[in-house]
Write a protein that holds these residues in place. Structure first.
Motif, mmCIF file in Angstrom:
data_model
loop_
_atom_site.group_PDB
_atom_site.id
_atom_site.type_symbol
_atom_site.label_atom_id
_atom_site.label_comp_id
_atom_site.label_asym_id
_atom_site.label_seq_id
_atom_site.Cartn_x
_atom_site.Cartn_y
_atom_site.Cartn_z
ATOM 1 N N ASN A 1 -8.567 52.297 -3.063
ATOM 2 C CA ASN A 1 -9.325 51.566 -2.046
ATOM 3 C C ASN A 1 -9.785 50.212 -2.559
ATOM 4 O OD1 ASN A 1 -10.139 53.198 0.604
ATOM 5 N ND2 ASN A 1 -9.940 54.671 -1.050
ATOM 6 N N LEU A 2 -10.274 50.178 -3.791
ATOM 7 C CA LEU A 2 -10.764 48.921 -4.356
ATOM 8 C C LEU A 2 -9.646 47.899 -4.491
ATOM 9 C CD1 LEU A 2 -13.135 47.375 -5.548
ATOM 10 C CD2 LEU A 2 -12.605 48.397 -7.774
ATOM 11 N N CYS A 3 -8.506 48.317 -5.031
ATOM 12 C CA CYS A 3 -7.377 47.389 -5.186
ATOM 13 C C CYS A 3 -6.871 46.897 -3.840
ATOM 14 C CB CYS A 3 -6.248 48.067 -5.962
ATOM 15 S SG CYS A 3 -6.589 48.337 -7.709
ATOM 16 N N PHE A 4 -6.809 47.804 -2.844
ATOM 17 C CA PHE A 4 -6.318 47.406 -1.528
ATOM 18 C C PHE A 4 -7.246 46.375 -0.895
ATOM 19 C CE2 PHE A 4 -6.069 48.131 3.123
ATOM 20 C CZ PHE A 4 -4.762 47.692 3.307
ATOM 21 N N TYR A 5 -8.551 46.609 -0.953
ATOM 22 C CA TYR A 5 -9.485 45.659 -0.354
ATOM 23 C C TYR A 5 -9.492 44.336 -1.127
ATOM 24 C CZ TYR A 5 -11.610 48.573 3.260
ATOM 25 O OH TYR A 5 -11.837 49.303 4.400
ATOM 26 N N MET A 6 -9.315 44.396 -2.429
ATOM 27 C CA MET A 6 -9.229 43.158 -3.212
ATOM 28 C C MET A 6 -8.000 42.346 -2.795
ATOM 29 S SD MET A 6 -11.830 42.852 -5.291
ATOM 30 C CE MET A 6 -11.345 41.826 -6.681
ATOM 31 N N SER A 7 -6.905 43.035 -2.469
ATOM 32 C CA SER A 7 -5.701 42.322 -2.028
ATOM 33 C C SER A 7 -5.926 41.611 -0.701
ATOM 34 C CB SER A 7 -4.522 43.289 -1.925
ATOM 35 O OG SER A 7 -4.618 44.103 -0.767
ATOM 36 N N LEU A 8 -6.767 42.198 0.155
ATOM 37 C CA LEU A 8 -7.004 41.632 1.484
ATOM 38 C C LEU A 8 -7.774 40.319 1.439
ATOM 39 C CD1 LEU A 8 -7.923 44.796 3.605
ATOM 40 C CD2 LEU A 8 -5.737 43.583 3.503
ATOM 41 N N ARG A 9 -8.343 39.992 0.293
ATOM 42 C CA ARG A 9 -9.052 38.715 0.197
ATOM 43 C C ARG A 9 -8.109 37.547 0.422
ATOM 44 N NH1 ARG A 9 -11.481 38.461 -5.556
ATOM 45 N NH2 ARG A 9 -9.299 39.025 -5.951
ATOM 46 N N THR A 10 -6.847 37.705 0.003
ATOM 47 C CA THR A 10 -5.952 36.533 0.004
ATOM 48 C C THR A 10 -4.616 36.752 0.687
ATOM 49 O OG1 THR A 10 -5.177 37.191 -2.202
ATOM 50 C CG2 THR A 10 -6.959 35.573 -2.105
ATOM 51 N N ILE A 11 -4.291 37.986 1.111
ATOM 52 C CA ILE A 11 -3.026 38.178 1.823
ATOM 53 C C ILE A 11 -3.291 38.930 3.130
ATOM 54 C CG2 ILE A 11 -1.702 38.174 -0.316
ATOM 55 C CD1 ILE A 11 -1.338 41.150 -0.080
ATOM 56 N N PRO A 12 -2.444 38.736 4.140
ATOM 57 C CA PRO A 12 -2.654 39.359 5.446
ATOM 58 C C PRO A 12 -2.595 40.884 5.389
ATOM 59 C CG PRO A 12 -1.115 37.527 5.628
ATOM 60 C CD PRO A 12 -1.317 37.778 4.167
ATOM 61 N N LEU A 13 -3.291 41.513 6.326
ATOM 62 C CA LEU A 13 -3.408 42.969 6.365
ATOM 63 C C LEU A 13 -2.052 43.665 6.427
ATOM 64 C CD1 LEU A 13 -4.967 45.635 6.689
ATOM 65 C CD2 LEU A 13 -5.206 45.091 9.138
ATOM 66 N N GLY A 14 -1.196 43.252 7.349
ATOM 67 C CA GLY A 14 0.090 43.920 7.513
ATOM 68 C C GLY A 14 0.950 43.856 6.273
ATOM 69 N N LEU A 15 0.901 42.732 5.561
ATOM 70 C CA LEU A 15 1.701 42.588 4.347
ATOM 71 C C LEU A 15 1.119 43.411 3.201
ATOM 72 C CD1 LEU A 15 2.508 38.762 4.471
ATOM 73 C CD2 LEU A 15 3.766 40.682 5.448
ATOM 74 N N ALA A 16 -0.214 43.487 3.133
ATOM 75 C CA ALA A 16 -0.841 44.325 2.102
ATOM 76 C C ALA A 16 -0.467 45.791 2.303
ATOM 77 C CB ALA A 16 -2.355 44.154 2.147
ATOM 78 N N ILE A 17 -0.473 46.249 3.553
ATOM 79 C CA ILE A 17 -0.093 47.636 3.841
ATOM 80 C C ILE A 17 1.373 47.868 3.489
ATOM 81 C CG2 ILE A 17 0.208 49.363 5.667
ATOM 82 C CD1 ILE A 17 -2.179 48.157 7.095
ATOM 83 N N ALA A 18 2.224 46.895 3.819
ATOM 84 C CA ALA A 18 3.652 47.036 3.524
ATOM 85 C C ALA A 18 3.886 47.168 2.023
ATOM 86 C CB ALA A 18 4.423 45.839 4.082
ATOM 87 N N ILE A 19 3.219 46.331 1.233
ATOM 88 C CA ILE A 19 3.378 46.421 -0.224
ATOM 89 C C ILE A 19 2.832 47.743 -0.732
ATOM 90 C CG2 ILE A 19 2.675 45.414 -2.433
ATOM 91 C CD1 ILE A 19 2.623 42.674 -0.994
ATOM 92 N N GLU A 20 1.686 48.174 -0.201
ATOM 93 C CA GLU A 20 1.094 49.441 -0.630
ATOM 94 C C GLU A 20 2.025 50.610 -0.320
ATOM 95 O OE1 GLU A 20 -3.268 51.616 -0.343
ATOM 96 O OE2 GLU A 20 -2.355 50.840 1.477
#
Length: 290
Positions: free
Chosen positions: A83-102
């Motif tokens: 959860n922490l890493c995912f939310y940290m990623s959302l600071r600078t990249i769009p939600l849909g792309l963060a989910i795709a990478i995850e």
């Protein structure tokens, strides 16, 4: 007529509702970042979710063996870091792309069991999707490397979450998640407190944080429980593969995050790889969901 009934449709509607609610909740969470940061928002989501789950399942009434406690503790640590890493990623990249990478985490884990020629097609699609997203060149469409790195770390944590979830399969699911989320809270909440400080106790942010936890965890988890009772596991996984696209649409509608055509293509490649892998692989591991 078509044989469709309310009973047969309900599980699929529940799963779709879980995906949408999760993405909407995450979009809502991102709006808290300017006030309390990604770490503070993660503390809200994990902390409030732990309290809700503890009240619901009361796991202390069923003591565990020392071995099971260690496994659940590792399981919870992975939940917190994911959860922490995912939310940290959302600071600078769009939600849909963060989910795709995850999503490449569980996808890569599934492909470790590949035994068919068709699986190389899905591997190629997944790699193509990642190459389209990775910050390999400069330009307006390039993603922040740090954000991509955090999303990649979240992907690794998701894969570990699945492995550890399998090891807790003999335990009661609800109580295991409650204990795991509580362990995650012990890791994440102090980080949020140090980062956000007194702002974390502001009544307005507390209320919004509770809403984030309900939308991102409590409601999706409840709906998924309904869905899993009426949807074959393979169909469940295929439907879940659409989450990056739903996340991208939620990001567009609620956050104004517009993606470039190549980024939509990358999401499509990862969704196709995920769905294809599920459809052509015999299930060898249980896939608990975050």
């Amino acid at each position: 007529m078509s044989g469709l009934t309310l009973k047969s449709i309900t599980p699929y509607a529940a799963l779709f509702g879980a995906i949408v609610t999760l993405c909407v909740g995450t979009s809502f969470a991102k709006q808290l970042f300017p006030a309390i940061g990604a770490t503070g928002t993660t503390a809200y989501r994990v902390g409030f979710s732990a309290l809700v789950l503890l009240a619901l399942w009361r796991p202390w009434r069923h003591p565990l063996t020392r071995t099971d406690l260690k496994t659940v503790a590792l399981y919870g640590a992975v939940i917190g870091l994911m959860n922490l890493c995912f939310y940290m990623s959302l600071r600078t990249i769009p939600l849909g792309l963060a989910i795709a990478i995850e999503f490449t985490g569980p996808l890569g884990l599934a492909l470790l069991y590949s035994r068919k020629l068709i699986h190389f097609v899905w591997i190629s699609l997944a790699v193509l999707g990642l190459l389209l997203l990775l910050p390999l060149k400069a330009g307006a469409g390039s993603l922040d490397p740090v954000g991509v790195g955090f999303a990649g770390a979240a992907a690794v944590m998701w894969a570990l979450y699945i492995v550890l979830g399998k090891r807790t399969g003999h335990l009661h699911a609800g109580r295991t998640v409650a204990l795991g989320m509580s362990t995650a809270a012990l890791i994440v909440v102090p980080v949020g407190l140090v980062s956000a400080g007194a702002e974390l106790f502001h009544p307005r942010w507390l209320l919004m944080g509770l809403m984030v936890a309900v939308l991102s965890s409590a409601i999706p988890y409840s709906l998924e429980m309904i869905a899993m009772k009426g949807i074959p596991k393979r169909s469940f996984g295929v439907m879940l593969s659409a989450e990056p696209a739903v996340g991208a649409l939620a990001g567009l509608a609620l956050l104004g995050e517009r993606l470039a055509p190549l980024q939509w293509l990358a999401i499509g490649c990862i969704i196709a790889a995920s769905a294809g892998t599920i459809l052509t692989t015999e299930s060898r591991i249980e896939d608990p969901l975050p």
